[in-house]
Design an enzyme around this catalytic site. Structure first.
Site, PDB file in Angstrom:
ATOM      1  N   ASP A   1       0.847  -1.180   0.000  1.00 16.27           N
ATOM      2  CA  ASP A   1       0.000   0.000   0.000  1.00 16.27           C
ATOM      3  C   ASP A   1       0.886   1.236   0.000  1.00 16.27           C
ATOM      4  OD1 ASP A   1      -2.383   1.353  -0.029  1.00 16.27           O
ATOM      5  OD2 ASP A   1      -2.653   1.302   2.137  1.00 16.27           O
TER       6      ASP A   1
ATOM      7  N   TYR B   1       1.271   5.660  -0.657  1.00 16.59           N
ATOM      8  CA  TYR B   1       0.830   6.878   0.042  1.00 16.59           C
ATOM      9  C   TYR B   1       1.011   8.000  -0.971  1.00 16.59           C
ATOM     10  CZ  TYR B   1       0.743   9.529   4.586  1.00 16.59           C
ATOM     11  OH  TYR B   1       0.448  10.309   5.680  1.00 16.59           O
TER      12      TYR B   1
ATOM     13  N   HIS C   1      -3.468  13.864   0.375  1.00 20.10           N
ATOM     14  CA  HIS C   1      -3.770  12.994   1.518  1.00 20.10           C
ATOM     15  C   HIS C   1      -2.643  13.071   2.551  1.00 20.10           C
ATOM     16  CE1 HIS C   1      -5.003   9.503   3.845  1.00 20.10           C
ATOM     17  NE2 HIS C   1      -3.863   8.897   3.586  1.00 20.10           N
TER      18      HIS C   1
ATOM     19  N   ARG D   1       0.981  15.949  12.850  1.00 18.97           N
ATOM     20  CA  ARG D   1       2.258  16.653  13.028  1.00 18.97           C
ATOM     21  C   ARG D   1       2.103  18.059  12.470  1.00 18.97           C
ATOM     22  NH1 ARG D   1       3.459  11.952  10.531  1.00 18.97           N
ATOM     23  NH2 ARG D   1       3.368  13.117   8.582  1.00 18.97           N
TER      24      ARG D   1
ATOM     25  N   GLU E   1     -10.888   3.969   2.958  1.00 19.38           N
ATOM     26  CA  GLU E   1      -9.930   4.743   2.173  1.00 19.38           C
ATOM     27  C   GLU E   1     -10.174   4.440   0.701  1.00 19.38           C
ATOM     28  OE1 GLU E   1      -6.168   5.925   4.906  1.00 19.38           O
ATOM     29  OE2 GLU E   1      -5.891   4.104   3.751  1.00 19.38           O
TER      30      GLU E   1
ATOM     31  N   GLU F   1      -9.065   3.976  -2.758  1.00 20.04           N
ATOM     32  CA  GLU F   1      -7.779   3.703  -3.390  1.00 20.04           C
ATOM     33  C   GLU F   1      -7.981   2.994  -4.723  1.00 20.04           C
ATOM     34  OE1 GLU F   1      -4.680   2.120  -1.023  1.00 20.04           O
ATOM     35  OE2 GLU F   1      -5.317   3.152   0.805  1.00 20.04           O
TER      36      GLU F   1
ATOM     37  N   ASP G   1      -9.196   0.415   1.514  1.00 19.26           N
ATOM     38  CA  ASP G   1      -8.246   0.052   2.570  1.00 19.26           C
ATOM     39  C   ASP G   1      -8.839   0.481   3.917  1.00 19.26           C
ATOM     40  OD1 ASP G   1      -5.791  -0.731   3.721  1.00 19.26           O
ATOM     41  OD2 ASP G   1      -5.070   1.334   3.665  1.00 19.26           O
TER      42      ASP G   1
ATOM     43  N   ARG H   1      -8.880   4.163  12.859  1.00 19.50           N
ATOM     44  CA  ARG H   1      -7.982   5.282  13.151  1.00 19.50           C
ATOM     45  C   ARG H   1      -7.493   5.313  14.580  1.00 19.50           C
ATOM     46  NH1 ARG H   1      -6.404   6.202   8.116  1.00 19.50           N
ATOM     47  NH2 ARG H   1      -8.125   6.869   6.771  1.00 19.50           N
TER      48      ARG H   1
ATOM     49  N   GLN I   1      -4.869   2.694  14.876  1.00 14.92           N
ATOM     50  CA  GLN I   1      -3.715   3.172  14.104  1.00 14.92           C
ATOM     51  C   GLN I   1      -2.909   4.201  14.891  1.00 14.92           C
ATOM     52  OE1 GLN I   1      -4.876   4.711  10.271  1.00 14.92           O
ATOM     53  NE2 GLN I   1      -2.785   5.117   9.599  1.00 14.92           N
TER      54      GLN I   1
ATOM     55  N   TYR J   1       1.011   2.864  15.586  1.00 13.29           N
ATOM     56  CA  TYR J   1       1.788   2.986  14.345  1.00 13.29           C
ATOM     57  C   TYR J   1       3.244   3.428  14.505  1.00 13.29           C
ATOM     58  CZ  TYR J   1       2.087   8.024  13.324  1.00 13.29           C
ATOM     59  OH  TYR J   1       2.424   9.349  13.323  1.00 13.29           O
TER      60      TYR J   1
ATOM     61  N   LYS K   1      -5.216  -1.879   9.933  1.00 13.50           N
ATOM     62  CA  LYS K   1      -5.548  -2.085   8.527  1.00 13.50           C
ATOM     63  C   LYS K   1      -5.790  -3.553   8.192  1.00 13.50           C
ATOM     64  CE  LYS K   1      -3.943   2.138   7.069  1.00 13.50           C
ATOM     65  NZ  LYS K   1      -4.576   3.060   6.110  1.00 13.50           N
TER      66      LYS K   1
ATOM     67  N   THR L   1      -9.365  -5.668   3.659  1.00 14.06           N
ATOM     68  CA  THR L   1      -9.127  -4.756   2.541  1.00 14.06           C
ATOM     69  C   THR L   1      -9.998  -5.269   1.404  1.00 14.06           C
ATOM     70  OG1 THR L   1      -6.834  -4.439   3.245  1.00 14.06           O
ATOM     71  CG2 THR L   1      -7.380  -3.786   0.986  1.00 14.06           C
TER      72      THR L   1
ATOM     73  N   THR M   1      -4.741   6.482  -0.263  1.00 17.44           N
ATOM     74  CA  THR M   1      -5.964   7.272  -0.407  1.00 17.44           C
ATOM     75  C   THR M   1      -5.805   8.333  -1.495  1.00 17.44           C
ATOM     76  OG1 THR M   1      -6.301   6.961   1.947  1.00 17.44           O
ATOM     77  CG2 THR M   1      -7.638   8.644   0.869  1.00 17.44           C
TER      78      THR M   1
ATOM     79  N   GLU N   1     -10.071  12.660   6.793  1.00 18.55           N
ATOM     80  CA  GLU N   1      -9.854  13.959   6.156  1.00 18.55           C
ATOM     81  C   GLU N   1     -11.151  14.739   5.998  1.00 18.55           C
ATOM     82  OE1 GLU N   1      -6.942  13.810   2.632  1.00 18.55           O
ATOM     83  OE2 GLU N   1      -7.454  11.726   3.012  1.00 18.55           O
TER      84      GLU N   1
END
Lengths: 441, 441
Positions: free
Chosen positions: B137, B139, B144, B153, B209, B211, B243, B247, B250, B254, B263, B267, B370, B384
Site C-alpha cells: 500500500d 501513500y 492525503h 504533526r 480509504e 484507493e 483500505d 484510526r 492506528q 503505528y 488495517k 481490505t 488514499t 480527512e
C-alpha cells in the site's frame, strides 16, 4: 503439553550420527523440512547427518493405514502438515521417534525398510519449508527497541506504546530465501548526513538481524480472534531468521509508514522447522517485567503464558569475511543471545496479530524482531553492536567492521540445551553478501 | 502502446446492454475477473450486464489452436494470465473484441457458440481475481499525506522524504476480500486522549480509504530491478481498493514501524480488473509538480512517464446508512476524486518497489493509498473529510457521521470518460460494516 517418551534423554537412534552430544538433530528433535530432489520437492525430517524422506515413507506404506499426516507428507511443502494442528504433529513425531529409535530387539526389519529412505544432509538442496502467505516481523526485544530508539530518538528511546502493544509490521513474503542463498547488496535512496538531497546508490550500511521465526500451523477464519490460551495450538514450530537490513535506506524511507525497501530485498530462513513438541523440555516463564512496567492487557495475559510462555533457546551470530574464508579461518562469533530476552512470547505475538480478526494461514511466518539481550555481547545486529558504526568490531584477521562488506558471510545458529534433556539444535541460517547485478535468468 | 481497433468508440457489441452510454462494461473495456460457479472458479470477461465464461470458451475450442492465453483461461484465477505479460493481454483483448462485436454480416454462427457461454452478472459470485502473494500500500497522494500530516504533526505536515521517496508499506494479503463481503468492526488497543492507559475495545473510529490498486503482471527475478520505461510491461490492470482503517487503533500502534492491525482486518477489492490496454485512451501526463518541488531522481523519471504516466480515472465514494437502506434511499456521494491527483504514477511505484532488487510476482497488488485531491470534496477518507471528526458530515436523512457506524455501507466507484472515447467503467467496490463476533465456521 506433557512430556512423553519421545523426549526421554536416554533414547538413542540407530542413525549413529544422531547420538553424539553435540548433534543438532538428535532423535529427541526430529525437525521437519523440504528438499528439492530429482522427483520434486519432498517433506523430510532430519536425524543426525541425514534426512528421512517422508514422501517416500508414505509411498512405501510405512505409515500403515494412510492418515491425514501421511497424506500431508506427500505435499511439496510443509503447509499441509502445518494446517493439521498439534494433534497431527504430535502423532507424526511419535511415529518418527518409534521408527528411528534403537531397539533392544534390533528392529531389523523396520530399519531395513527405512535405511534406503535416508539421504545424507550434505547432498541435499533444502528449500523454504512452506510458501509464506504473509510474513510479519515483530519488535519483541525491549533491549533492541531501547538501543535503536536511543540512537534515533535520544529523548524518548522507548515509545509509550511499547510495553502495551507487541509492535510489528508486515514484511515482504516474496523475497524470503532459504539459508545459503547469496544476498545481493541492495541499492536505494539514501541521504548522507551532509547532503542536501538524497541519492540513489548501493547501501553502505548493510546489516543482519538475528531473529527467530514462528511458523503458523492451523489457521483462523477472518473475524475470529485467537484467545491467548489457544495461541500455541496455532503455532507449528520455529526456525532461525535473518532479517537483512539496509540501515541507510531505512533511515531515509521509514517515516511515517515504517520499513519497506530497507528490508524487502531478502530475508533468510533456516530450512529446519523445530516443532513446538520438540521444544517442550525447554519451556520457561515469560520475560519477567521489571517493577513499574505495566502488566499485559488481559487479552495478552494468562497464567499459562506467564509460567511457560518462553523458550530457552540460545542464539549465536558468527561473521566470516572473504579473507577469513581464504585463510581457512572459522566464523568468528560476534554475539550470543537468547530467546528468553523477548519482552513478548510467541503466543502473545500471535494472539495480538489475530486480535482484530486478521486471519492467519498455515505457513505464515511471525518473526520475533532482533533478539538482543541486556549486555553488549548479546546485541543482535551490527547497528547495535557497533553503535551505528561508531564502535567498530575487529575480526581475528585485524579487519574491522562497522557494517557488512561484500564477501562477508553471516551465520546464525541456535540450540536448546539444559541438564537432563537431549540437545535440540536448529542448524544454521547462513548468507554471503554479494554485489553487482543479478545473473541473467 | 498505440490505440487499435479495439478502442474504436463506434464499435458496438451484439450484447445489447454493453451499448448504452452509461454502461460500465462496453466492448471497449472488457475487464477480466473470476467467478465461483458450480464447476469451480472460472476466468471471465465482463460485457454489458453479463460475463463471458472464458474457461468454457477455451473448453469449447473457441480459441482455435490453443495458445498460452487460452491455457491461462483454464486456471481458477487470473494470475496465470497476468504472468504472460502485455503481448498476451493484448492478443486476448483483440480476440474478445472480435468475438463480441456486432458485425454487418451478422456473425450468427460465432454468436450462437458464444451466447450460451454468457452468464448474467447479477447471478454471479465474483472472487478476488488472483491470490495476492504480496499486497503493498502506497501513500501516493500528496494531498492525503499533507492532510493527515497536518492533523498528526502540525509543525511538519509533509516529511522531508515525501517528494523523493514513493512512500509505501507492506499490507496484509490474507485479509483481502472481494467487494460485497461484510466488514467486521475490529477490536484492538486504543488509548483515549484523556486516559492514562490503553484499553482493548471495539474501534470507534472506523474509516474507509478510496484507493486504486494495480495488479502486477509479469514478475521480475529477485535481484533484478525494473527500469522505469519497462515498468508498465509488468502491470496488468487496475481495480478499486478500499483500505478500511481503524484510526484509533492506528494512532496508538503505528510508531515506529507503521500501520499494522489498524488495517489488517479487511481490505476490499473490486472484482473486475480493467486492463492497461483498455485504459490506453485515458493516459495523461504525470502529476505536474509545483514549482520548487524537486524533480524525481533519475531512476523514477523518463519522458514517457512524464508525458503519459498518469491515468484520467474519476473516482467516487458513496455512503448509505442502515436507515437510508430501510427507507430505500440511494447511496449518498460524499466525495469525488481522480487518479490524476497522485503525486507518483503506478510506473514509478512499481519501479521504486523493485529498485532494491525486490521480486514482484504475478497477482501482487500495489495500491495507491488514499486518492485525495486538493479540494475538500475530493478527500478520500472520513479522517480527512470530517477533519478527524471535528467537522461531521450530514446524510440526506439528517444523520451525521464522523466515522463509520454499524450498518453503514461504503461504495467506491470509478470510470474513465472523455470526449471521443467509449466509457470504461470499473464497477464498484462495496462493503457494509457489521459488528459482533464472526459466525461459527
Amino acid at each position: 503439553m506433557p512430556l512423553d517418551d519421545t523426549h526421554d534423554p536416554t533414547l538413542r537412534s540407530w542413525v549413529a550420527s544422531a547420538n553424539t552430544a553435540s548433534a543438532d538433530f538428535a532423535i529427541q528433535n526430529l525437525p521437519l523440512g523440504v528438499f528439492a530432489g530429482a522427483r520434486g520437492r519432498r517433506v523430510c525430517a532430519a536425524i543426525g547427518d541425514a534426512a528421512l524422506d517422508l514422501h517416500a515413507c508414505a509411498e512405501e506404506g510405512l505409515f500403515g493405514s494412510p492418515d491425514e499426516a501421511s497424506q500431508a507428507c506427500l505435499a511439496g511443502s510443509l503447509d499441509a502438515l502445518m494446517a493439521l494442528g498439534p494433534e497431527a504433529s504430535r502423532a507424526l513425531r511419535g511415529r518418527l521417534s518409534a521408527w528411528l529409535r534403537a531397539r533392544r530387539d534390533g528392529g531389523h526389519e523396520l530399519r531395513a525398510r527405512l535405511e534406503p529412505l535416508l539421504v545424507p544432509l550434505d547432498s541435499l538442496r533444502l528449500c523454504v519449508p512452506a510458501p509464506v502467505g504473509d510474513y510479519t516481523d515483530f519488535y519483541a526485544s525491549v533491549f533492541h527497541a531501547t538501543n535503536v530508539g536511543s540512537m534515533f530518538r535520544p529523548d524518548e528511546p522507548l515509545l509509550p506504546n511499547y510495553k502495551y502493544v507487541p509492535i510489528g509490521y508486515h514484511g515482504r513474503a516474496s523475497s524470503i530465501v532459504v539459508s545459503g542463498t547469496p544476498v545481493r547488496r541492495p541499492s536505494g535512496q539514501l541521504k548522507r548526513d551532509d547532503a542536501m538531497e538524497p541519492e540513489f546508490a548501493a547501501s553502505r550500511r548493510l546489516d543482519y538481524e538475528l531473529e527467530v521465526g514462528a511458523w503458523v500451523g492451523r489457521g483462523n477464519a477472518l473475524g475470529t480472534p485467537i484467545p491467548i490460551d489457544e495461541a500455541e495450538q496455532h503455532l507449528f514450530g520455529l526456525s532461525l531468521v535473518n532479517d537483512w537490513s539496509a540501515r541507510d535506506i531505512q533511515q531515509w524511507e521509514y517515516q511515517p509508514l515504517g520499513p519497506f525497501l530497507a528490508k524487502s530485498f531478502a530475508t533468510s530462513v533456516s530450512p529446519w522447522v523445530v516443532t513446538l513438541e520438540a521444544l517442550e523440555p525447554f519451556r520457561t516463564p515469560a520475560f519477567r517485567r521489571p517493577d513499574g512496567d505495566p502488566a499485559p492487557l488481559p487479552y495478552l495475559d494468562s497464567p499459562r503464558n506467564r509460567d511457560a510462555g518462553g523458550i530457552d533457546l540460545r542464539l549465536e551470530v558468527a561473521l566470516r569475511t572473504a579473507r577469513m574464508r581464504e585463510e581457512g579461518a572459522a566464523p568468528h562469533v560476534v554475539s550470543r543471545s537468547s530467546l528468553r530476552h523477548l519482552y513478548w512470547t510467541f503466543a502473545q505475538l500471535l494472539t495480538h496479530h489475530g486480535s482484530n480478526g486478521c486471519n492467519l494461514r498455515p505457513g505464515d511466518l511471525l518473526a520475533s524482531g532482533t533478539v538482543s539481550g541486556p549486555t553488549r555481547d548479546s546485541r543482535g545486529c551490527l547497528l547495535e553492536l557497533t553503535w551505528r558504526g561508531s564502535e567498530p568490531i575487529t575480526m581475528p584477521t585485524g579487519e574491522v567492521r562497522r557494517f557488512l562488506e561484500d564477501g562477508d558471510e553471516v551465520t546464525l545458529s541456535g540450540a536448546c540445551e539444559r541438564e537432563g534433556a537431549a540437545r535440540v539444535g536448529f542448524g544454521s541460517c547462513r548468507g554471503v553478501i554479494v554485489n553487482g547485478p543479478a545473473a541473467a535468468t
